[in-house]
Enzyme design. Structure first.
Site, PDB file in Angstrom:
ATOM      1  N   SER A 170       0.853  -1.190   0.000  1.00  0.00           N
ATOM      2  CA  SER A 170       0.000   0.000   0.000  1.00  0.00           C
ATOM      3  C   SER A 170       0.885   1.234   0.000  1.00  0.00           C
ATOM      4  CB  SER A 170      -0.885   0.020   1.256  1.00  0.00           C
ATOM      5  OG  SER A 170      -1.510   1.280   1.416  1.00  0.00           O
ATOM      6  N   TYR A 183      -1.362  -1.220  10.592  1.00  0.00           N
ATOM      7  CA  TYR A 183      -1.538  -1.542   9.174  1.00  0.00           C
ATOM      8  C   TYR A 183      -0.432  -0.890   8.347  1.00  0.00           C
ATOM      9  CZ  TYR A 183      -3.707  -1.513   4.509  1.00  0.00           C
ATOM     10  OH  TYR A 183      -3.958  -1.664   3.179  1.00  0.00           O
ATOM     11  N   LYS A 187       2.505  -2.766   6.015  1.00  0.00           N
ATOM     12  CA  LYS A 187       2.680  -2.519   4.588  1.00  0.00           C
ATOM     13  C   LYS A 187       4.099  -2.051   4.272  1.00  0.00           C
ATOM     14  CE  LYS A 187      -1.360  -3.816   3.211  1.00  0.00           C
ATOM     15  NZ  LYS A 187      -1.535  -4.956   2.288  1.00  0.00           N
TER      16      LYS A 187
END
Length: 279
Positions: A170, A183, A187
């Site tokens: 991401s 998160y 990533k």
């Protein structure tokens, strides 16, 4: 003069046909007869990637944690005339990872492509409020499971003389999204995993690259765009001031899996509307 031009044009077309035939690649189907596994692929970016790989000629095995989602996605894509099958796979479970690989081998005789797309994000808030259980869940699914599913497919790719792995990270790995600390960290870890796997697997003729989507309008990212003020704030950082569509990620993945990308490994392609995206 016209006749000469026609003859030259005919010769050029004939030469292109000979060249494509000798390479064994159908330019309309650059992934013809390749076998692809795509995790978390019944919705959003994973579903769009699966559709594009199949449109480009691959036999695609999709997967999800829920059987009804697999059935729905397979029915949709088969209804479009695409070579798609599916199975349940929770990537955090070793037996499910093995079953996913075994399904592809049983149906199609091997594996050429892996797209690791599965991810979770059970948390929104301040990084200092994250519990150990949340850290474990996010890192287990987003990072560790990606490494382990790759480990499962590598022996099958070796039997085919090589392959291609695409890891879906991401833009948050470069430029963190507010409120998504664990998160974001997971990533960023995938960017490093891509580099390390590319280094180790190159001698086996297996390329490993990474896709880093920006804000793509999916159910998974809805926490960022359901709030209009937050969505507008994110758009301000983009050169293309709109949310992306899953289909805008899919063609890049197909390219990375094709012979057109045969000299590319260890790289991350950002599909983020021009958002700042480098460390």
């Amino acid at each position: 003069m016209l006749k000469a031009g026609l003859r030259l044009g005919g010769c050029a077309r004939a030469w292109r046909s000979v060249r494509m035939a000798s390479s064994g690649v159908d330019r309309q189907k650059p992934l013809a007869n390749k076998v692809a596994l795509v995790t978390a692929s019944t919705d959003g970016i994973g579903f769009a990637i699966s559709r594009r790989l199949a449109q480009d000629g691959a036999h695609v095995v999709i997967s999800s944690r829920k059987q009804q989602n697999v059935d729905r996605a397979v029915a949709t894509l088969k209804g479009e005339g695409l070579s798609v099958t599916g199975t349940v796979c929770h990537v955090g479970k070793a037996e499910d990872r093995k079953q996913l690989v075994a399904t592809a081998v049983k149906l199609h005789g091997g594996i050429d492509i892996l797209v690791s797309n599965a991810a979770v994000n059970p948390f929104f808030g301040n990084l200092m409020d994250v519990t150990e259980d949340v850290w474990d869940k996010i890192l287990d699914i987003n990072v560790k499971a990606t490494a382990l599913i790759t480990k499962e497919v590598v022996p099958e790719m070796e039997k085919r003389g090589g392959g291609s792995v695409v890891i879906v990270s991401s833009i948050a790995g470069f430029s963190p999204f507010p409120g998504l600390g664990p998160y974001n960290v997971s990533k960023t870890a995938l960017l490093g995993l891509t580099k390390n796997l590319a280094l180790e697997l190159a001698p086996k003729n297996i390329r490993v690259n990474c896709l880093a989507p920006g804000l793509i309008k999916t159910n998974f990212s809805s926490v960022l765009w359901m709030d209009k003020a937050r969505e507008d704030n994110i758009k301000e950082s983009m050169r293309i001031r709109r949310l992306g569509k899953p289909e805008e990620c899919a063609g890049i993945v197909s390219f990375m899996c094709s012979e057109d990308a045969s000299y590319i490994t260890g790289e991350t392609v950002v599909v983020g509307g021009g958002s700042p995206s480098r460390l």
